[in-house]
Design an enzyme around this catalytic site. Sequence first.
Site, short mmCIF file in Angstrom:
data_model
loop_
_atom_site.label_atom_id
_atom_site.label_comp_id
_atom_site.label_asym_id
_atom_site.label_seq_id
_atom_site.Cartn_x
_atom_site.Cartn_y
_atom_site.Cartn_z
N LYS A 84 0.86 -1.19 0.00
CA LYS A 84 0.00 0.00 0.00
C LYS A 84 0.89 1.24 0.00
CE LYS A 84 -4.29 1.01 2.52
NZ LYS A 84 -4.96 0.79 3.82
O1 G3P Z 1 -7.83 1.55 5.57
C1 G3P Z 1 -8.08 2.87 5.24
C2 G3P Z 1 -9.46 3.38 5.60
O2 G3P Z 1 -10.42 2.39 5.44
C3 G3P Z 1 -9.53 4.15 6.87
O3 G3P Z 1 -10.83 4.34 7.35
O4 G3P Z 1 -12.37 4.96 9.16
O5 G3P Z 1 -9.94 5.56 9.35
O6 G3P Z 1 -11.41 6.75 7.72
P1 G3P Z 1 -11.16 5.46 8.45
#
Ligand code: G3P
Length: 219
Positions: A84
Site C-alpha cells: 500500500k
Molecule cells: O484503511 C483505510 C481506511 O479504510 C480508513 O478508514 O475509518 O480511518 O477513515 P477510516
Amino acid sequence: MEFFLDTADVDEIREIAAWGILDGVTTNPSLIKKSGRDFKQVVREIAEICSGPISAEVTAIDTAGMVEQGVALKNELPPNVIIKVPCTPEGLAATKILTEKGIDTNVTLIFSASQALMAAKAGATYVSPFVGRIDDTGHDGMELIAQIMAAWDHYQPSTKVLAASIRHPTHVLQCMQLGAHTATMPAKIFRQLLQHPLTDKGIDSFMKDWADVEAAGNA
Ligand code: G3P
C-alpha cells in the site's frame, strides 16, 4: 464484489474468515498502532488466516524509500501481501516501479477521481478512495465512488476500485449499486450487513415448530 476487512485485529479476522466470504484484508499504520502488536508478525498472521490480498503500507515518503520498503516487505512476508502506497507523486512513481517488478499495489488516500485515474495509469492493482473521510468534511463520499466508476466505464482500466473508510452498511449497498469492485470495512459492518431481525424471528419460529415435531415423535 470483494469484501475486505479493514483491521489488524486477528481475532476479528478469524471470526469473519470463518464465514467463508472474506476476500482480503487492509491494514494501515493507525490500525497496526491500535493492535499494539509487531507490524510484520501481525501481517504474517493475517496472511495465514486469509488467502486473499493483504495490504501492508509503506511509511517512507520518497520514491526510493517506498520501493525499498515494498520490495523488503514482499521478500519477508507471505506471497499474498500487497504493498500500500500513498497517492502522491512519489507514490505514483513507486507504484510504477513496484508494478514493473511484478509487485501488486494498493494506492491509498484517494480523494478525487483524477487521483484514482492517475494511480491506475501508474499500474495500481487497487485504488482506495476514502468515502467516510469525505463525508466527515460535509461532502458526499459516495459521489466520489460514482465519479470513479463513471471514469472506469469510459476507460476500463484493469485496476480495481476498493472503497475504503466505510462507516455504515448503506455505504456498502451504494458501492454494490455503483459497481465498485471491492469494499473494505470493519468487522462491525460485516455483522450489520448480515443481521436481519426477520431472519432471527424465522429461525425462532422454525425451531419452536421443530420441537413440536420432535415431541410428536415425527422427527
Ligand atoms: O484503511 C483505510 C481506511 O479504510 C480508513 O478508514 O475509518 O480511518 O477513515 P477510516
